[in-house]
Design an enzyme around this catalytic site. Sequence first.
Site, PDB file in Angstrom:
ATOM      1  N   ASN A   3       0.879  -1.175   0.000  1.00 34.90           N
ATOM      2  CA  ASN A   3       0.000   0.000   0.000  1.00 34.90           C
ATOM      3  C   ASN A   3       0.913   1.220   0.000  1.00 34.90           C
ATOM      4  OD1 ASN A   3      -1.815   2.052   0.410  1.00 34.90           O
ATOM      5  ND2 ASN A   3      -2.835   1.114   2.158  1.00 34.90           N
TER       6      ASN A   3
ATOM      7  N   ARG B   5      -2.514  -2.099  -3.549  1.00 32.27           N
ATOM      8  CA  ARG B   5      -3.757  -1.358  -3.337  1.00 32.27           C
ATOM      9  C   ARG B   5      -3.700  -0.083  -4.159  1.00 32.27           C
ATOM     10  NH1 ARG B   5      -5.375   3.011   0.619  1.00 32.27           N
ATOM     11  NH2 ARG B   5      -7.655   3.004   0.593  1.00 32.27           N
TER      12      ARG B   5
ATOM     13  N   HIS C 157     -13.577   2.075  -0.480  1.00 35.46           N
ATOM     14  CA  HIS C 157     -13.590   0.999   0.530  1.00 35.46           C
ATOM     15  C   HIS C 157     -14.124  -0.302  -0.054  1.00 35.46           C
ATOM     16  CE1 HIS C 157     -13.906   4.216   3.946  1.00 35.46           C
ATOM     17  NE2 HIS C 157     -12.641   3.933   3.684  1.00 35.46           N
TER      18      HIS C 157
ATOM     19  N   ASN D 131     -11.642   6.289  10.438  1.00 39.87           N
ATOM     20  CA  ASN D 131     -11.436   7.719  10.235  1.00 39.87           C
ATOM     21  C   ASN D 131     -12.105   8.153   8.939  1.00 39.87           C
ATOM     22  OD1 ASN D 131     -10.198  10.274  10.980  1.00 39.87           O
ATOM     23  ND2 ASN D 131      -8.939   9.973   9.170  1.00 39.87           N
TER      24      ASN D 131
ATOM     25  N   ARG E 261     -13.577  14.661   7.554  1.00 43.82           N
ATOM     26  CA  ARG E 261     -14.326  14.939   6.333  1.00 43.82           C
ATOM     27  C   ARG E 261     -15.807  15.125   6.650  1.00 43.82           C
ATOM     28  NH1 ARG E 261     -12.157  10.102   2.677  1.00 43.82           N
ATOM     29  NH2 ARG E 261     -10.907   9.559   4.490  1.00 43.82           N
TER      30      ARG E 261
ATOM     31  N   ASP F 132     -10.556  12.041  16.461  1.00 46.72           N
ATOM     32  CA  ASP F 132     -10.615  10.649  16.902  1.00 46.72           C
ATOM     33  C   ASP F 132     -11.925  10.421  17.650  1.00 46.72           C
ATOM     34  OD1 ASP F 132     -10.246   8.232  18.576  1.00 46.72           O
ATOM     35  OD2 ASP F 132      -8.189   8.298  17.830  1.00 46.72           O
TER      36      ASP F 132
ATOM     37  N   GLY G  81     -12.149   0.446  12.333  1.00 43.95           N
ATOM     38  CA  GLY G  81     -11.750   0.808  13.684  1.00 43.95           C
ATOM     39  C   GLY G  81     -12.870   1.164  14.618  1.00 43.95           C
TER      40      GLY G  81
ATOM     41  N   GLU H  23     -15.713  -1.790  14.684  1.00 44.83           N
ATOM     42  CA  GLU H  23     -15.317  -3.009  15.391  1.00 44.83           C
ATOM     43  C   GLU H  23     -15.156  -2.802  16.888  1.00 44.83           C
ATOM     44  OE1 GLU H  23     -11.818  -4.685  13.541  1.00 44.83           O
ATOM     45  OE2 GLU H  23     -12.606  -4.224  11.537  1.00 44.83           O
TER      46      GLU H  23
ATOM     47  N   GLU I  90      -8.335  -5.923   4.684  1.00 41.92           N
ATOM     48  CA  GLU I  90      -8.167  -5.528   3.294  1.00 41.92           C
ATOM     49  C   GLU I  90      -6.919  -6.145   2.671  1.00 41.92           C
ATOM     50  OE1 GLU I  90      -9.625  -1.191   2.609  1.00 41.92           O
ATOM     51  OE2 GLU I  90      -9.090  -1.315   4.723  1.00 41.92           O
TER      52      GLU I  90
END
Length: 395
Positions: A8, A87, A176, A207, A237, A278, A326, A329, A380
């Site tokens: 990646n 990726r 995604h 994020n 965003r 966060d 993140g 889960e 991924e």
Amino acid sequence: MPMILVVNSGSSSLKYQLIDTDSEQTQASGLIERIGLPDGHAKHTAGGETFERDVDVADHEAASAVMRDAFGEHGPSLDALAAVGHRVVHGGARFFEPTLIDHLVKINISDLSELAPLHNPGAVQGIEATEKAFPGLPQVAVFDTAFHQTMPPEAYTYAIDTEVAQRYRVRRYGFHGTSHKYVSEQAAAFLDRPLAELKQIVLHLGNGASACAIDGGKSVETSMGMTPLAGLVMGTRSGDVDPSVLLHLARRGHLDFRELDDLLNRRSGLLGLSGHADSRDMQQAAAEGDERAELAQRVYAHRIRFYIGAYLAVLGGLDVLSFTAGVGENSAELRALSVAGLERLGIELDPARNAVRSHETRVISTDASPVTVLVVPTNEELEIARQTLSVISGL
């Protein structure tokens, strides 16, 4: 025991994992940061140990050499390496499946950089660097957008002038996709039900965040659009906004397009609402009575519920709702807030099951819930390795 090296590559970083395709276990992983910048740093993990060092990395070719040296010094052996899987964020409307890389493919990825200027150029640099590091080895591109190429035209078409849209390649692409594909297939396998029979919604909440409606294993709608800015509220965003907001800010606030881009991509979302990018910090502040954080939490959950309802209508019913990434889960609180009040739509969360922390796929809905709600850890890198293997197996 064929091995796939998953890479990646970003504009200033190179992440990698070495995956054994028989056991589907990660044999090693690493990260090289600050490529082309002062104070570069490399980290390599193998055999339960992590090795770190500061290193000057002039470009991606030098980063690939650092990666290869790390394998040589700390292992494991790359003798069984069968291919490199890359990726690539944006495949436009050209790439709808994992693709063996050749000169023309690289030209096309570069051409699509205007749609992903922060991602595709780094991917090309990483591809060219690993081609030099592993000459003759198959290199495969796996595109984040590819899974969404099954969306029907009514889902990906924006209602603007058709000629303008075609000239500038304006349409919904979605992102995604690698995660959405992996999670939907894992959900079907976990429930021991045929993928082709399931209507699913996958919520990738990190994020960056996106929702995807999946019918019979195929994406039919997704929340991100021409870029990853659209849809759900994210760390920095904005997600969906009225387009006229930008015109208003340009006219009345005299913001130019660079300032608007910075506002929507880097100073909005949870950060703009609460002061915390966060979600963990946002939730802590909300628990302590911070009104901005409390509102941010409600806005975040409201937008998710909005998309769940919309996608249930698009699908004409729902069998499985999966949380992943993140936040999805790990945050029981945000999962609960996101489906609160949806019992009449067949979504009933079990509080005790939802509170359990685990790295395994698990059910968090009640036994009586018509819709099965799951937490499915995404992977991924493994999905990229699987798709890469599928390509080289046909060579």
